[in-house]
Design a protein around this motif. Structure first.
Motif, PDB file in Angstrom:
ATOM      1  N   ILE A  31       1.486  11.219   3.549  1.00 10.96           N
ATOM      2  CA  ILE A  31       2.912  11.368   4.376  1.00 10.96           C
ATOM      3  C   ILE A  31       3.495  12.125   5.025  1.00 10.96           C
ATOM      4  CG2 ILE A  31       4.621  10.220   4.751  1.00 10.96           C
ATOM      5  CD1 ILE A  31       4.556   7.538   2.915  1.00 10.96           C
ATOM      6  N   LEU A 159       6.289   2.141   7.273  1.00  9.12           N
ATOM      7  CA  LEU A 159       5.164   1.988   6.294  1.00  9.12           C
ATOM      8  C   LEU A 159       4.315   0.250   6.162  1.00  9.12           C
ATOM      9  CD1 LEU A 159       6.730   4.042   3.570  1.00  9.12           C
ATOM     10  CD2 LEU A 159       4.177   4.772   4.737  1.00  9.12           C
ATOM     11  N   LYS A 163       0.654  -1.075   6.228  1.00 11.04           N
ATOM     12  CA  LYS A 163       0.053  -1.199   4.841  1.00 11.04           C
ATOM     13  C   LYS A 163      -1.247  -1.343   5.201  1.00 11.04           C
ATOM     14  CE  LYS A 163       1.231  -2.871   0.390  1.00 11.04           C
ATOM     15  NZ  LYS A 163      -0.118  -3.192  -0.119  1.00 11.04           N
ATOM     16  N   TRP A 168      -1.728   1.782   2.025  1.00 10.07           N
ATOM     17  CA  TRP A 168       0.032   2.408   0.885  1.00 10.07           C
ATOM     18  C   TRP A 168       0.587   1.248  -0.219  1.00 10.07           C
ATOM     19  CZ3 TRP A 168       0.083   7.055   3.300  1.00 10.07           C
ATOM     20  CH2 TRP A 168       0.446   6.934   4.781  1.00 10.07           C
ATOM     21  N   THR A 172       5.213   2.614  -2.784  1.00  6.49           N
ATOM     22  CA  THR A 172       5.545   3.066  -2.062  1.00  6.49           C
ATOM     23  C   THR A 172       6.188   3.378  -0.861  1.00  6.49           C
ATOM     24  OG1 THR A 172       3.150   4.883  -2.661  1.00  6.49           O
ATOM     25  CG2 THR A 172       4.258   5.029   0.205  1.00  6.49           C
ATOM     26  N   VAL A 173       5.917   1.559  -0.117  1.00  9.65           N
ATOM     27  CA  VAL A 173       6.409   1.121   0.704  1.00  9.65           C
ATOM     28  C   VAL A 173       7.014   0.702   0.617  1.00  9.65           C
ATOM     29  CG1 VAL A 173       6.121  -1.739   2.179  1.00  9.65           C
ATOM     30  CG2 VAL A 173       3.616   0.351   1.558  1.00  9.65           C
TER      31      VAL A 173
END
Length: 223
Positions: A31, A159, A163, A168, A172-173
């Motif tokens: 990111i 995010l 995805k 991701w 993380t999301v």
């Protein structure tokens, strides 16, 4: 309004076992590399240091240490110390690095030319954030540098919406959305910096990365 005020919720990453945390740290590096984090960090450093400057910098809440590696690419004469509370985060960070509490930095006043805090401050309530900034400012000899998220619906949705494309990690999301909800607006960050005793704090917003940059200089610098 949904985004009118900050909302801080506990995030998952710091409590994960190392084998599960590592993929999320890798996502954060992606990111930063591909969606504006590195470019904003470079612009932040350019506000205080010329390309051939030699300086020391403490990166508080350094996580994977990818900022240290990037700073060394930009400034070969720099010495970057990465600090984090969790060893899993720092295990692949370049030396020098240490485990320490950001609220009780083990350094004397003016120990580093610059103190950097990137994507870390939003984890804390306003009063805690002011306390952290005061401590960081004390340890800095020339300037405090803060790079953080800007609270906005677009990064909040980014995010989960991507995805399927970037694959991701679920954590993380989840943590990313919580981070955006906990993030600042520019006037809020400036108010916290003033409460921390930082004179004439400068806060800038960078789009489309949706990042805020706070600089608190201690002296006039010639780049």
């Amino acid at each position: 309004m949904f985004f009118k005020k900050r909302r801080i919720e506990a995030e998952i990453l710091d409590d994960l076992p190392p084998e599960i945390a590592r993929p999320n740290l890798a996502d954060l590096i992606r990111i930063n590399r591909n969606f504006g984090g590195r470019s904003v960090l470079e612009k932040t450093l350019r506000l205080v240091a010329g390309p051939q400057h030699a300086f020391t910098i403490l990166d508080v809440g350094a996580a994977s240490g990818d900022a240290a590696a990037f700073i060394r690419e930009l400034y070969p004469l720099s010495r970057v110390t990465s600090l984090d509370l969790h060893w899993t985060n720092l295990e692949r960070a370049p030396q020098p690095k240490l485990i320490a509490d950001a609220f009780a930095l083990p350094f004397a006043e003016a120990s580093f030319d610059y103190v950097l805090c990137s994507l870390f401050l939003h984890h804390f309530a306003d009063e805690e954030s002011a306390k952290l900034l005061s401590g960081f400012y004390t340890v800095a000899r020339k300037a405090l540098l803060v790079c953080d998220l800007e609270r906005n619906i677009l990064p909040y949705l980014f995010l989960p919406a991507t995805k399927w494309l970037f694959r991701w990690n679920d954590v993380t999301v989840s943590d990313g959305m919580k981070s955006v909800r906990a993030a600042f607006r520019a006037p809020e960050l400036k108010k916290i910096a003033s409460r921390a005793g930082i004179p004439a704090p400068d806060v800038r917003a960078y789009r489309p990365a949706f990042r805020l940059v706070l600089t608190g200089k201690k002296e006039e610098q010639t780049l």
